[in-house]
Design a protein around this motif. Structure first.
Motif, PDB file in Angstrom:
ATOM      1  N   ARG A  76      -3.636  -1.309   8.612  1.00 50.64           N
ATOM      2  CA  ARG A  76      -4.542  -0.956   7.510  1.00 50.64           C
ATOM      3  C   ARG A  76      -4.654  -2.137   6.571  1.00 50.64           C
ATOM      4  NH1 ARG A  76      -3.782   3.303   2.522  1.00 50.64           N
ATOM      5  NH2 ARG A  76      -5.970   3.450   1.938  1.00 50.64           N
ATOM      6  N   ARG A 101       3.587   1.826   1.487  1.00 46.20           N
ATOM      7  CA  ARG A 101       4.253   2.103   2.767  1.00 46.20           C
ATOM      8  C   ARG A 101       5.362   1.108   3.081  1.00 46.20           C
ATOM      9  NH1 ARG A 101       1.271   1.314   7.021  1.00 46.20           N
ATOM     10  NH2 ARG A 101      -0.275  -0.013   6.026  1.00 46.20           N
ATOM     11  N   LEU A 102       5.311  -0.068   2.443  1.00 40.90           N
ATOM     12  CA  LEU A 102       6.292  -1.108   2.713  1.00 40.90           C
ATOM     13  C   LEU A 102       7.092  -1.419   1.461  1.00 40.90           C
ATOM     14  CD1 LEU A 102       4.144  -3.629   4.827  1.00 40.90           C
ATOM     15  CD2 LEU A 102       5.717  -1.888   5.676  1.00 40.90           C
ATOM     16  N   ASP A 148      -8.274  -0.719   1.274  1.00 42.47           N
ATOM     17  CA  ASP A 148      -7.756   0.151   0.214  1.00 42.47           C
ATOM     18  C   ASP A 148      -8.544  -0.127  -1.063  1.00 42.47           C
ATOM     19  OD1 ASP A 148      -6.274   1.870  -1.304  1.00 42.47           O
ATOM     20  OD2 ASP A 148      -4.484   0.603  -1.393  1.00 42.47           O
ATOM     21  N   ASP A 180      -1.989  -6.458   6.615  1.00 43.79           N
ATOM     22  CA  ASP A 180      -1.417  -5.452   7.519  1.00 43.79           C
ATOM     23  C   ASP A 180      -2.478  -5.096   8.550  1.00 43.79           C
ATOM     24  OD1 ASP A 180      -0.416  -3.186   8.791  1.00 43.79           O
ATOM     25  OD2 ASP A 180       0.570  -2.436   6.987  1.00 43.79           O
ATOM     26  N   GLN A 215       0.818  -1.220   0.000  1.00 43.41           N
ATOM     27  CA  GLN A 215       0.000   0.000   0.000  1.00 43.41           C
ATOM     28  C   GLN A 215       0.852   1.270   0.000  1.00 43.41           C
ATOM     29  OE1 GLN A 215      -3.710  -0.355   2.508  1.00 43.41           O
ATOM     30  NE2 GLN A 215      -2.522  -2.022   3.426  1.00 43.41           N
TER      31      GLN A 215
END
Length: 613
Positions: free
Chosen positions: A341, A208-209, A346, A338, A206
């Motif tokens: 989130r 972020r990783l 999403d 995750d 998403q």
């Protein structure tokens, strides 16, 4: 719009009988026999409620309710209707049997060509599809259960003969459908640097990783499941070797049809020659959800109680159940990858195999998560977050929010979401599958969550959402011409969408029928128990019991002959309130409050009598 399952089912049955029966005989119409999926859905609109809801039973004519007889008058009288249904089911089995005597699961006119200048070949239209395999499991189980009861209720020799032939054909079709579902299951292994791998990393990370973090988390979360798949399922050599490499991703689920090069399934049952597969070994979310829905019917209480599966079918069912559990665990883990989130939150979801993005795929992943939540004990956090996803999907799908000018979301309902069927191009133009049932699927999953939830706040949110979705669906019934009272007139709910001249949508009609059965079963559950209300009910009971004891100590005036009857009536209400206090604390409160009012009236009457003296 309040959902009233009995009345709505009666309305649907009346419309189906008006459309499909002519002088008491089943009439398949112009589109009958063209798709095994559509024909199975049409029969299930009658057989599914008739075998799942006692009040709608048709297999025992002596118990058929009067309102049911009235709406099915086109199907014949009380005695003729079940016999006519048996005949219709026998016609279905005969029509959808190929020349080599094996059951046919042709998608027919549900398949669409991706090339407007080239129509599909006959071979392509006759290809089996997972929808047909899954729907056949549900139809065959309903038919076998129906015959088990009806066989002992009729003495007509010609009907008995048809029943025997139908039972054999139905059992053969059930076995063939289970075998086909086993051969349509696939595990797709791919590298992290491949196109699919990058898509999955973006989906799970998403933004972020990093890819390294996603792969590490994937390895930890699915290590045990990866080993279980490799050890327990018969797969191709390449797949088994790929699964051993933890630096590669994998997905599992059902393709759109039998997978290319899928091995035949050894079975002691006679199912005819097993056809060659053409589908690419790529799982489809839509077809995976459809397969999961059908497979769970193999383990329902009704199937087990009536003993509808023979020994060989039970063996195949266990093999399917293993895939059913593995698939749910995998996609449930992906949806909640995750904890901060969820990828499911999403919206919209992006598929890795077909490179498509849509709210429909978010709903499909949500549906698998609902399956998993029903299978295991769901936490309040899981339920609350899933409820929020369903509410957002209803809003984004313009079910609970208004359409804007030239709103692109109308395409979600009409013409629908198009799936390219990979592998079909080997037989002609590439085939497509169009999904127009977003609202019906969302309603189905919402009701399933509503049945599962024992949290008052979540249950109330889900029930309101279900009523909103159902109101939109109810407006989409056909109002005139062929199929009046059935589905689907999308234009009625979305005036900006194109007017369709397609045949009756048995897909949506069957799903709405199925939802009505689920709602009826939900209402049969005990209402959700409120601890606060239970505490209040017990306090009221304590006070009422104490005051009743005081009142019973008072002498009975000669002028009050009814006082003894009143006190006995109060005792009866208090006994009932005590029985209900744990399961229905609200009802217990109402009964106890009424008792308190009656006791106070007795006290006031006695005080007034004393003052008068």
């Amino acid at each position: 719009m309040q959902i009233k399952p009995r009345q709505h089912l009666l309305d649907i049955w009346q419309a189906v009988a008006r459309h499909s029966f002519d002088g008491g005989e089943w009439n398949w119409g112009r589109w009958g026999g063209e798709s095994s999926v559509a024909d199975a859905e049409r029969l299930l609109c009658l057989l599914y409620p008739a075998t799942e809801i006692p009040a709608f039973r048709l297999d025992d004519p002596d118990t058929t309710a009067e309102d049911v007889q009235k709406v099915l008058k086109n199907a014949g009288g009380r005695l003729e209707t079940p016999a006519n249904l048996v005949t219709a089911a026998a016609q279905f089995m005969g029509t959808h049997t190929s020349d080599d005597k094996r059951p046919s699961f042709a998608g027919g006119y549900y398949f669409v060509s991706s090339d407007p200048d080239r129509g599909l070949t006959e071979e392509q239209r006759n290809l089996g599809v997972v929808d047909a395999y899954s729907m056949s499991i549900t139809l065959c189980l309903a038919t076998l259960g129906f015959l088990k009861v009806y066989e002992s209720k009729t003495r007509r020799s010609e009907v008995q003969e048809t029943i025997q032939e139908l039972r054999a054909a139905t059992s053969k079709r059930l076995t063939a459908a289970m075998v086909s579902l086993l051969r349509a299951f696939t595990v797709n292994v791919f590298d992290t640097e491949s196109s699919q791998g990058r898509t999955l990393c973006e989906l799970l990370g998403q933004g972020r990783l990093s890819q390294r973090h996603v792969l590490g988390n994937f390895q930890r979360r699915f290590r045990a499941l990866r080993a279980a798949i490799a050890e327990s399922l018969v797969l191709g050599v390449d797949v088994e070797e790929g699964l051993k490499d933890e630096n590669r991703f994998f997905e599992c689920g059902w393709g759109w049809s039998i997978i290319r090069d899928a091995p035949t399934v050894e079975t002691a049952e006679e199912v005819g020659p097993q056809p060659e597969g053409v589908a690419s070994p790529v799982p489809y979310l839509y077809f995976t959800v459809v397969a999961l829905d059908g497979i769970q019917d193999l383990f329902s209480d009704r199937t087990l109680t009536l003993g509808l599966l023979n020994a060989e079918q039970q063996r195949l069912a266990q093999a399917l159940r293993l895939r059913w559990e593995i698939t749910q665990q995998f996609w449930s883990g992906i949806a909640r990858f995750d904890t901060d989130r969820w990828p499911l939150e999403d919206i919209p979801w992006r598929t890795t195999g077909q490179k498509l993005e849509s709210e429909y795929f978010s709903l499909s992943v949500g549906a698998i998560l609902v399956h998993d939540l029903m299978r295991r004990k769901a936490t309040d956090d899981d339920l609350t977050r899933t409820v929020s996803v369903m509410e957002r999907l209803a809003e984004r799908g313009r079910i609970t929010s208004r359409m804007t000018r030239d709103d692109p979301m109308v395409r979600l309902h009409n013409p629908g979401v198009t799936l390219p069927l990979q592998g079909s191009e080997s037989l002609g133009p590439r085939m497509q599958w169009i999904m127009k049932d977003f609202s019906a699927q969302l309603l189905k999953r919402t009701i399933q969550l509503c049945t599962l939830s024992r949290n008052l706040a979540s249950h109330d949110r889900l029930l309101r959402l279900a009523e909103d979705i159902f109101g939109q669906l109810w407006r989409r019934r056909i109002r005139e011409g062929e199929g009046i009272g059935l589905w689907d007139n999308v234009h009625a709910a979305y005036p900006d969408s194109p007017v369709s001249d397609s045949p009756v949508s048995w897909s949506i009609t069957e799903r709405v029928t199925e939802v009505m059965v689920q709602v009826q079963q939900m209402y049969q559950q005990q209402p959700i128990r409120s601890p606060d209300l239970t505490e209040l009910a017990r306090a009221l009971l304590s006070e009422s019991t104490h005051l009743l004891g005081n009142e019973q100590m008072e002498p009975t005036p000669a002028s009050e002959g009814n006082r003894g009857m009143q006190l006995r009536g109060i005792e009866v209400k208090l006994r009932r309130a005590r029985r209900l206090v744990d399961d229905q604390p609200g009802t217990a409160c109402a009964l106890t409050l009424d008792v308190l009012g009656q006791l106070d009236a007795l006290v006031r009457a006695r005080e007034a009598a004393v003052q008068g003296v």
